[in-house]
Write a protein that holds these residues in place. Structure first.
Motif, mmCIF file in Angstrom:
data_model
loop_
_atom_site.group_PDB
_atom_site.id
_atom_site.type_symbol
_atom_site.label_atom_id
_atom_site.label_comp_id
_atom_site.label_asym_id
_atom_site.label_seq_id
_atom_site.Cartn_x
_atom_site.Cartn_y
_atom_site.Cartn_z
ATOM 1 N N UNK A 69 20.560 -56.742 46.076
ATOM 2 C CA UNK A 69 19.586 -57.043 47.200
ATOM 3 C C UNK A 69 17.929 -57.065 46.574
ATOM 4 N N UNK A 70 17.218 -57.954 47.122
ATOM 5 C CA UNK A 70 15.966 -58.279 46.657
ATOM 6 C C UNK A 70 14.951 -58.087 47.984
ATOM 7 N N UNK A 108 8.532 -67.057 49.410
ATOM 8 C CA UNK A 108 9.002 -67.207 47.998
ATOM 9 C C UNK A 108 10.232 -68.190 48.104
ATOM 10 N N UNK A 109 10.258 -69.294 47.302
ATOM 11 C CA UNK A 109 11.189 -70.415 47.445
ATOM 12 C C UNK A 109 11.964 -69.958 46.241
ATOM 13 N N UNK A 110 11.875 -69.180 45.171
ATOM 14 C CA UNK A 110 12.735 -68.976 44.169
ATOM 15 C C UNK A 110 13.611 -67.764 44.423
ATOM 16 N N UNK A 111 13.827 -66.940 45.652
ATOM 17 C CA UNK A 111 14.512 -65.823 45.754
ATOM 18 C C UNK A 111 15.643 -66.039 45.690
ATOM 19 N N UNK A 112 16.261 -67.233 46.304
ATOM 20 C CA UNK A 112 17.644 -67.511 46.263
ATOM 21 C C UNK A 112 18.275 -67.803 44.929
ATOM 22 N N UNK A 139 16.955 -66.938 42.038
ATOM 23 C CA UNK A 139 16.892 -65.484 41.341
ATOM 24 C C UNK A 139 17.952 -64.716 41.645
ATOM 25 N N UNK A 140 18.379 -64.649 42.966
ATOM 26 C CA UNK A 140 19.679 -63.627 43.019
ATOM 27 C C UNK A 140 20.859 -64.028 42.733
ATOM 28 N N UNK A 141 20.972 -65.572 42.565
ATOM 29 C CA UNK A 141 22.099 -65.986 42.096
ATOM 30 C C UNK A 141 22.155 -65.885 40.591
ATOM 31 N N UNK A 142 21.269 -66.036 40.014
ATOM 32 C CA UNK A 142 20.977 -66.173 38.493
ATOM 33 C C UNK A 142 21.234 -64.813 38.133
ATOM 34 N N UNK A 171 13.637 -63.717 36.263
ATOM 35 C CA UNK A 171 12.362 -63.834 37.185
ATOM 36 C C UNK A 171 11.414 -64.675 36.709
ATOM 37 N N UNK A 172 10.964 -64.691 35.426
ATOM 38 C CA UNK A 172 9.948 -65.586 34.997
ATOM 39 C C UNK A 172 10.643 -67.037 35.046
ATOM 40 N N UNK A 173 11.882 -67.132 34.659
ATOM 41 C CA UNK A 173 12.328 -68.663 34.866
ATOM 42 C C UNK A 173 12.345 -69.019 36.368
ATOM 43 N N UNK A 174 12.661 -68.061 37.106
ATOM 44 C CA UNK A 174 12.778 -68.299 38.523
ATOM 45 C C UNK A 174 11.325 -68.890 39.268
ATOM 46 N N UNK A 175 10.242 -68.140 38.661
ATOM 47 C CA UNK A 175 8.976 -68.248 39.119
ATOM 48 C C UNK A 175 8.399 -69.757 38.808
ATOM 49 N N UNK A 176 8.758 -69.988 37.519
ATOM 50 C CA UNK A 176 8.395 -71.228 36.775
ATOM 51 C C UNK A 176 8.878 -72.375 37.214
ATOM 52 N N UNK A 177 10.374 -72.397 37.654
ATOM 53 C CA UNK A 177 11.033 -73.583 38.104
ATOM 54 C C UNK A 177 10.447 -73.663 39.530
ATOM 55 N N UNK A 178 9.985 -72.732 40.364
ATOM 56 C CA UNK A 178 9.351 -73.175 41.610
ATOM 57 C C UNK A 178 7.826 -73.755 41.423
#
Length: 641
Positions: free
Chosen positions: A68-69, A77-81, A83-86, A122-129
């Motif tokens: 849960x996030x 926040x476009x990177x949440x999906x 992030x939760x999969x990763x 989290x850093x990778x997801x934010x950077x990818x977005x």
């Protein structure tokens, strides 16, 4: 920025948690998610809103984990999906051996150091977005203009564009075609006339033209004579004649009840004679008891047929083909995938829609079942169909069982201790049976020893007050004051038509408090969910009088319309209420249940969309035809093939 990220087991053990901001813990929103979504089998949508937070979750059915996030709902926040999969994949891979070898003990005694891995993901997801390819303009070579030559773009004076010339050619070809068709027809007519004249003498062009003209005029004169219809000798009499029925009464005065009673005076109304057995229905019933719905399934009959024919030889396909055919479709110690379940879920969705479940609800139910089963390891010799069907049955039973049970009798007794009447308001669209089921509930309350005051707040529909007056007379005839120590058990409070419904309800509640009535049942006018003025009046009635229970009366015949009605009724009550916490619908009365056979999908649609319980079910026309909902019986009827 994330507020929190938590990983816990389905048993309720928190394995790891990340707190992104200072403030209250994630306990309240996560508990709300568990109560409202996970326990209620509403996992069709992976997003849940609680106050100012948006929660997204993912289920791991193999190891019984929940991810849960939570973040502020005003943020996008476009990177949440991603992030939760990763995080799901990384956490599973890191602690897979511990889960498989130790099982539940691994969850209790294990230490899960996942902070560094989570911060990296989290850093990778934010950077990818953030990294997005800039939009590049097309070059001249990529445009359509570069494909055209200079010659095709030069236009000389007096020359029209090619497209227009083509269109003109097409139009000309159509005209030529029509002329070409017309000429042969004339020629064929001329040939016929020539053949009729005979081959003895050849006619000149003028003679042929003259003959064609004479033939043309002769043909049109005959057509004109045929088109003239002869005038009828006697015209039929206009207007409709009244039909006289064999068993009817031709005297209109006998049917005139307009002057039999003045509005508001029950004493002037004639006492009706009726059969109490017909009004009560079942003679063997227990007075005051609210029976459950019953449904007779055909499973037992099918089992008996199977037991009676055990010696019937099975059809063999020869060799090992029969064995492989028998084992076809069985899943042995294998994780279920979405591809395995999709064909079964598609059939289940069509089956639910055919049973009158709203299409949108059927899709969400199947999606919830798919998320619940995806990745789950199945036992040996278990088919995908039976597993999906069992999970769907459990989900449907869970949906029909209310979060908060409405016990009307207990609440009435509690109101008695505080020396005030218990107020119930009925609302709904036109023609669903509000007044009829109000009378049934009145009868049930009277049989349990409570006195009832009916408030006639439907001041719009013609005959609404007279209908309630008739019910009041019949209920008093079934339960006369002599049987209750001289106490009148049911009474009608009415002020006629065209008055303010909220004011009448307020006066009725005050009258009931002064006269010592136990329950006030407020009947309101039927209204469509799109009628803003009438919905505003209903919201005013509920806000001013603050009833203990607001019941929405809906019929079991509707499908998709049930969702629209309930959503818009709740929305209208919230929008038009002046209170900070508006009063919404508390429960549902499902009517006309005896008319639908096994198409009971409206019960699922109504409870799924509102999370409110079905308090009463109307199953007929007599006062005893009132039932409480039996979730297992409804699901058995729904799953019947």
């Amino acid at each position: 920025m994330l507020d929190f990220f938590t990983i816990f087991s389905k048993g309720g053990l928190v394995l790891w948690c990340f707190q992104g901001v200072r403030g209250p813990a994630a306990t309240a929103p996560v508990n709300a998610l568990i109560r409202s979504v996970l326990l209620q089998e509403r996992g069709g949508n992976n997003s849940f809103t609680h106050e100012a937070l948006t929660l997204k979750y993912k289920l791991d059915n193999q190891f019984e984990l929940v991810f849960v996030v939570g973040f502020q709902k005003i943020l996008t926040l476009t990177y949440v999906d991603k992030l939760i999969d990763d995080v799901h994949k990384e956490f599973r891979d890191k602690y897979r051996n511990e889960f498989q070898q130790k099982g539940a003990l691994g969850l209790l005694n294990g230490t899960f150091d996942f902070k560094d891995d989570f911060m990296r993901l989290l850093r990778d997801a934010e950077e990818s977005s953030k990294v997005r390819a800039p939009t590049v303009m097309k070059t001249f070579e990529q445009s359509l203009k570069s494909q055209k030559t200079v010659k095709c773009m030069i236009e000389t004076r007096g020359e029209k564009p090619k497209e227009k010339v083509k269109n003109k050619k097409n139009k000309g070809s159509k005209k030529d075609g029509t002329e070409a068709v017309a000429v042969p027809s004339k020629a064929s007519a001329g040939d016929k006339q020539l053949s009729a004249a005979g081959d003895k003498e050849e006619l000149t062009k003028d003679e042929i033209l003259q003959k064609n003209r004479e033939e043309f005029f002769r043909r049109h004169m005959k057509a004109g004579e045929k088109s003239r219809s002869p005038k009828p000798d006697a015209q039929k009499e206009k207007g409709k004649k009244p039909r006289v029925w064999d068993l009817g009464n031709s005297n209109a005065k006998v049917l005139d009840y307009s002057n039999s009673a003045t509005n508001g005076s029950a004493e002037a109304c004639p006492v009706e004679e009726f059969d109490p057995d017909m009004a009560l229905g079942d003679k063997n019933r227990e007075p005051g008891r609210l029976y459950d719905l019953e449904y007779e399934s055909d499973d037992e009959a099918e089992e008996e047929k199977v037991v009676q024919n055990p010696s019937k030889p099975s059809v063999k396909k020869g060799g090992l083909g029969g064995m492989f055919g028998m084992l076809k479709g069985l899943v042995g110690s294998k994780s279920l995938t979405r591809d395995d379940m999709d064909p079964v879920l598609e059939k289940m969705k069509d089956h639910l829609i055919a049973k009158n479940v709203a299409a949108e609800i059927a899709v969400q139910l199947c999606e919830s079942v798919a998320k619940k089963l995806e990745g789950k390891v199945m036992g040996t010799f278990t088919t995908v169909t039976s597993t999906v069907k069992q999970a769907l049955q459990e989900a449907l039973v869970q949906i029909l069982q209310p979060q908060r049970r409405v016990d009307v009798l207990r609440d009435v007794m509690d109101a008695q201790r505080h020396r005030r009447p218990y107020v119930v308001t009925f609302c709904g669209v036109n023609g669903v049976g509000k007044s009829t089921n109000l009378a049934k509930i009145s009868f049930w309350l009277i049989e349990n020893g409570f006195s009832v005051l009916i408030a006639a707040c439907d001041t719009f529909r013609a005959g609404a007050v007279e209908q309630l007056r008739t019910h009041t007379r019949r209920l008093n005839a079934l339960h006369p004051p002599e049987s209750h120590g001289g106490r009148t058990m049911v009474q009608l409070y009415e002020k006629g038509y065209g008055k303010d419904a909220a004011g009448i309800a307020m006066e009725a509640i005050s009258y009931a408090r002064n006269q010592g009535f136990d329950v006030v049942l407020v009947d309101t006018a039927g209204r469509m969910q799109d009628n803003a003025p009438l919905m505003t009046a209903l919201a005013k009635l509920i806000a001013v009088n603050a009833p203990d229970l607001v019941l929405f009366v809906g019929e079991a015949l509707v499908g998709n319309e049930a969702v629209d009605q309930l959503v818009k009724f709740n929305k209208a009550l919230a929008d038009h209420s002046m209170a900070q916490t508006p009063r919404l619908i508390d429960g549902i009365v499902l009517t006309k249940f005896d008319t639908i056979d096994d198409k009971v999908g409206a019960a699922i649609s109504m409870t799924y969309i509102t999370s409110k319980p079905i308090v009463f079910v109307g199953t007929g026309q007599t006062y005893c035809d009132l039932r409480s909902l039996n979730a297992k019986a409804v699901v058995a009827a729904l799953m019947k093939a």
